[in-house]
Every structure is written in C-alpha cells, then in structure tokens.
Write a protein that holds these residues in place. Structure first.
Motif, short mmCIF file in Angstrom:
data_model
loop_
_atom_site.label_atom_id
_atom_site.label_comp_id
_atom_site.label_asym_id
_atom_site.label_seq_id
_atom_site.Cartn_x
_atom_site.Cartn_y
_atom_site.Cartn_z
N GLN A 297 -17.42 10.20 31.99
CA GLN A 297 -16.74 9.02 31.40
C GLN A 297 -16.36 7.65 33.00
OE1 GLN A 297 -12.89 10.57 32.17
NE2 GLN A 297 -11.74 8.79 32.19
N GLU B 230 -9.69 12.77 23.79
CA GLU B 230 -10.70 11.55 23.12
C GLU B 230 -10.47 10.89 25.00
OE1 GLU B 230 -13.68 11.45 21.33
OE2 GLU B 230 -13.96 10.61 23.35
N TYR C 100 -18.39 14.33 34.47
CA TYR C 100 -18.84 15.06 33.22
C TYR C 100 -17.47 15.79 32.73
CZ TYR C 100 -23.00 13.02 33.58
OH TYR C 100 -23.65 12.16 34.05
N ARG C 101 -16.39 16.29 33.42
CA ARG C 101 -15.74 17.24 33.19
C ARG C 101 -15.02 17.15 32.69
NH1 ARG C 101 -10.35 19.05 34.74
NH2 ARG C 101 -9.65 17.10 35.26
N GLN C 102 -14.54 16.23 32.38
CA GLN C 102 -13.87 15.92 30.90
C GLN C 102 -13.50 15.62 29.55
OE1 GLN C 102 -9.29 14.22 31.28
NE2 GLN C 102 -9.57 13.31 33.40
N HIS C 103 -14.60 15.44 29.45
CA HIS C 103 -15.25 14.96 28.30
C HIS C 103 -16.50 15.35 27.64
CE1 HIS C 103 -11.40 12.93 28.12
NE2 HIS C 103 -11.39 12.28 28.43
N ALA C 104 -17.70 15.69 28.88
CA ALA C 104 -19.05 16.67 28.45
C ALA C 104 -19.75 15.20 28.48
CB ALA C 104 -18.93 17.19 27.51
N ARG D 150 -23.33 15.38 22.53
CA ARG D 150 -22.97 16.21 23.39
C ARG D 150 -23.98 17.17 23.51
NH1 ARG D 150 -16.57 14.60 23.69
NH2 ARG D 150 -16.84 14.93 21.71
N ARG E 22 -22.69 20.24 25.53
CA ARG E 22 -21.39 21.14 25.28
C ARG E 22 -19.96 20.45 24.58
NH1 ARG E 22 -16.96 20.82 29.06
NH2 ARG E 22 -18.09 19.24 30.66
N HIS E 23 -18.89 21.11 24.03
CA HIS E 23 -18.04 20.95 23.69
C HIS E 23 -17.24 20.89 24.87
CE1 HIS E 23 -19.25 22.22 19.65
NE2 HIS E 23 -19.29 23.29 19.92
N PRO E 24 -16.79 19.92 24.70
CA PRO E 24 -15.12 19.24 26.36
C PRO E 24 -14.23 19.92 26.14
CG PRO E 24 -15.58 17.75 24.91
CD PRO E 24 -16.04 18.25 23.88
N TYR E 25 -13.60 20.81 24.91
CA TYR E 25 -12.33 21.23 24.12
C TYR E 25 -12.35 22.77 23.93
CZ TYR E 25 -14.95 19.92 19.88
OH TYR E 25 -15.79 19.30 19.35
#
Ligand code: UD2
Ligand code: MN
Length: 437
Positions: free
Chosen positions: A53, A94, A46-50, A308, A310-313
C-alpha cells in the motif's frame, strides 16, 4: 522472450509513455480523500490489502503508464458511433489509492461519450465514505450493500441499475491503458453474443510497476476448476498473421470484461447463490459458449491489474468451502456426466452442501444450451479427459464408453463404442469383437 511472472505471463515492457488525455476540472478533494487513510508509521504495508500500500499511496492518481499494445494496434480504426457503456466496479475494503486510480484511469483514457456512468458497488466495506466521497467525481455513482454479499451478487446489483446497453466490469485495483475500451466495444457492437476481455497487464503488487503481459495467452483450467493462463495452441498461433485479431478463449479470468446488457440478462446474469469470490468465471464462460455466444480476448485492449497471492479479506464461510460451493454449483449445472472428473480432481467437494441448483438447471433447459461434451469438442479440445476404467468392463472416455454388451455364438465378447450405457441391454453404436480370455 523471458517470462517474468508465470501467473500473469509478463514478458516485457514497451517504451511509449502515455499522458492523461483530458482534465475534468473536478471539485473532488483528492488529497483529503487519500490522506485520511494513509499507513501509520511502522505498519506493515501488505497487511490490509495484500499488496504494498505504501508504494500505491506514493503514486499519483493520474500517473502515466506505458502503452503496452502491439504497435499495429495504434493504426486500427474503430466506428465513430460506438455505444456507451456502464462500468461496474465492486469492492470490499479496497485501498483508496488503488480505487481512485482505477476510476481516474478510466476517465483519463476513455472518450467521455463512451462512458455512461461508473457504478461503484461498495460490498459493505468498513468505511462507507470510501465509496460515497467518490461520487463528487463526474459520472461516478455509489451503491452500498447493507451486508456483505460477495462480488457476484454485487455485480448483479450494479448491472440491474445500469442505464447503458453495454456493461463493462472491472476490479477495483486496475489501470486502463490507451484506447482500452474501443476495441472491445467494437467487437460487441458487431456481434452482441461476444463477451470480450482485454489482455490483463500486471501491476506489481510490490512496487506497482506496470508490466506488459504476453499476448499469446488465453484462459484455461484443469478438472478441479482451477483457472490458469495457458499458451494459445500452436496451430492457432501459427495461423495468426494479424496481431490485432481477437483470440478465442475457453474461459475468462473473470474480473474485466464487456458484455451486451440484454445478452447478459438473457443468459441469466450470474448465479446469485454463489458467495463472496470464485467460480463465477467458469459458470459464466460455460454458459456463454454453450448457450450460443463466444468469449474472446481482444489484444488491442490492455488493462493493468494488481494480481495478489492471497485474499486480503475474510470469507464468512471460509475460503475453501466457498470455492467448493461455487465450483460445485458450476459443475452440477454445466458439466453433465463430466462432473465426475471434477469430483475426482477435487474430492473434498464430495458431500459438501451447495444449495439448490434447480433454477439454474431450468434456465439452461429453457435456453436450450449445448452439452458439455460439445464444449469440450468444439471450444476446449485441449482439456484432456482422464482415461481410465471406472466400472469393470467399461472403458470410458468422456461421454463415450467402450463396453462389453454380449457374447456371440463362439463365446467371444462383443464390445462397442458409443454413449455410455453401463448395461448389456443397449447395444452401443459401433461394435468391435473381443476374444474372450
Ligand atoms: C479473479 C478476478 C475477479 C474474480 C475472481 C473469481 C480478474 C482480474 N480478477 O480474482 O474479478 O472474477 O477471479 O471470483 O480477472 N470483492 C467484492 N466482494 C467480496 C470480495 C471481492 O466486492 O466479497 C471485489 C474486490 O474488491 C475486487 C473484485 O471483487 O474488486 C475481485 O476480487 P479480487 O481482486 O480479490 O479477485 P482476483 O483478482 O484475485
Ligand atoms: Mn483483483
């Protein structure tokens, strides 16, 4: 029906499985594209894209999904000569598997004649190849920003190079469903001032299951300009005898919609001083309604999206300040005297900088757009105006005030209901007599 997801309105799944309708015979090396970005052993998926993956990477880019439409949609016929559209997909870092599945679902489930091009706008992702490699796929073009712009300016950039007469916007983690495009193009072809969205189905962020969203929802918001899905008002629901009929919506969620390009340009595209993410859906929605168009959800069109939590960025100016800037610009340009309720509901916006809105105000004036009061009365009467006394002696409801403005010969106060004046010198339109205490 059981609601499984409050945010997305998921209710149920229907049992029809789709197969891809045709094959392009691509020269694109999909395996190489995906394998260079797989998760490392032990990495948090979940770390990179919330979203998960790992689950996304496991799925085929051509996976079948359920046809979630009402069964009556399958017998609706559309014009054989619908106009082609330019698709615009902006993305920032993405996941490759979701981006590829977005593109392939479009190619697999849309008649080729309706797709002019797929414009990917890479909003300065870390790896330029995420976008560039996909141009080996037919119809796919890639624009890359030289710095992070946010989704609003990125979409405008895509729209400015689009060559079709109709624009279709999509997020970069979607899967379009069977016959998704035709019903939306039909509505826009019949009336270019319509701006239309599909029902947005839910792709689970945990296991990537494709889940049908409720067909009884529309877009709404509260005074803090917080978007929410809400039930269609009961009277409208009762009068809907045809489940394939469009649903008028006060606002759209923002990511997935079809709009006539000249109409988009005529209305002033987007407010390009808005940054990164958020608020642009209200600004566009108010503008469309108040300047002579309409917004609707076309229930025979279904597009899945990974919602999602949360925002992943990152947000260079911070998430909260960016949302405030964007919504404050919206309120200042479009909400007239009702902006006071925005500030009451979001006091943290008071005093925050939001740039100049002079150009957008001028644009509104030139387009001769209606008032926010008109919008409230005609488009969103369900949004209740907070009832309270703001100035001693004046009871305000929306743009109307019950004000005391004179004493008669007996000493009784005369009060009147009408446009807010805040002064005793301008008699309001209707007078009522209050006995003085
Ligand atoms: C919803 C909308 C989204 C947008 C947003 C409000 C749907 C399905 N999604 O949020 O489209 O209207 O509300 O602004 O209605 N992106 C960039 N640059 C950035 C940040 C994001 O290109 O700096 C891309 C991102 O990769 C994605 C799209 O913009 O493709 C929307 O971002 P999101 O998926 O994080 O927004 P979402 O779905 O939570
Ligand atoms: Mn999204």
């Amino acid at each position: 029906m059981v609601c499984e997801c409050w945010r997305c309105g998921v209710e149920r799944d229907s049992p029809v499985v789709l197969a891809p309708v045709w094959d392009w015979g691509w020269a694109f090396d999909e395996k190489a594209y995906l394998s260079s970005k797989l998760l490392k052993a032990g990495e948090d998926p979940y770390r990179q894209h919330a979203f998960n993956q790992l689950e996304s990477d496991k799925l085929s880019s051509d996976r079948p999904i359920r046809d979630t439409r009402h069964y009556r949609c399958t017998s609706v016929r559309y014009d054989p000569d619908l106009p082609a559209t330019s698709l615009i997909i902006t993305f920032h870092n993405e996941a490759r598997s979701t981006l590829l599945r977005t593109v392939k679902s479009v190619l697999n489930r849309t008649p080729p004649s309706l797709i002019q091009e797929i414009i990917l706008v890479d909003d300065f992702s870390s790896d330029p190849e995420d976008c560039q490699l996909l141009t080996k796929i037919p119809k796919v073009k890639c624009l890359r920003n030289t710095r992070r712009e946010g989704l609003i300016r990125s979409r405008v950039r895509g729209a400015e190079v689009a060559t079709a007469d109709i624009l279709t916007f999509l997020d970069s983690h979607c899967e379009v469903n069977s016959e998704w495009l035709q019903p939306m193009l039909q509505r826009v072809k019949e009336d270019y001032t319509r701006v239309v969205s599909p029902i947005i189905d839910v792709i689970s962020l945990d296991n990537f299951a494709y889940l049908a969203a409720s067909a009884d929802l529309r877009g709404g918001f509260d005074w803090s300009l917080h978007f929410k899905w809400e039930q269609i008002p009961i009277e409208q629901k009762m009068s809907r005898t045809d489940p394939t009929q469009s649903i008028r919506t006060p606002v759209i969620a923002g990511g997935i919609f079809v709009i006539d390009k000249s109409w988009f340009n005529h209305l002033g595209k987007y407010d390009t001083q808005m940054d990164i993410w958020g608020g642009e859906n209200f600004e566009l929605s108010f503008r469309v309604w108040m300047c002579g168009g309409s917004l609707e959800i076309v229930p025979c069109s279904r597009v899945g999206h990974v919602f999602r939590k949360r925002h992943p960025y990152d947000f260079p100016e911070g998430n909260a300040l960016t949302y405030i800037k964007n919504t404050k610009r919206t309120a200042e340009v479009w909400m007239d005297e009702y902006k006071q309720y925005y500030y009451e509901a979001r006091p943290s916006a008071i005093g925050k900088s939001f740039g100049s809105v002079a150009e957008r105000v001028e644009q509104r004036r030139k387009l001769n757009c209606k008032s926010f009061q008109w919008y409230l009365e005609n488009v969103y009467p369900e949004l209740k105006v907070p009832e309270k006394e703001l100035i001693p002696g004046i009871i305000r409801q929306g743009g109307n005030c019950l004000e005391s403005w004179a004493q008669d010969t007996t000493g009784s106060m005369l009060a009147g209901m009408g446009n807010c004046k805040g002064t005793v010198n301008n008699p309001p339109v209707t007078q009522v007599r209050w006995a003085s205490a």
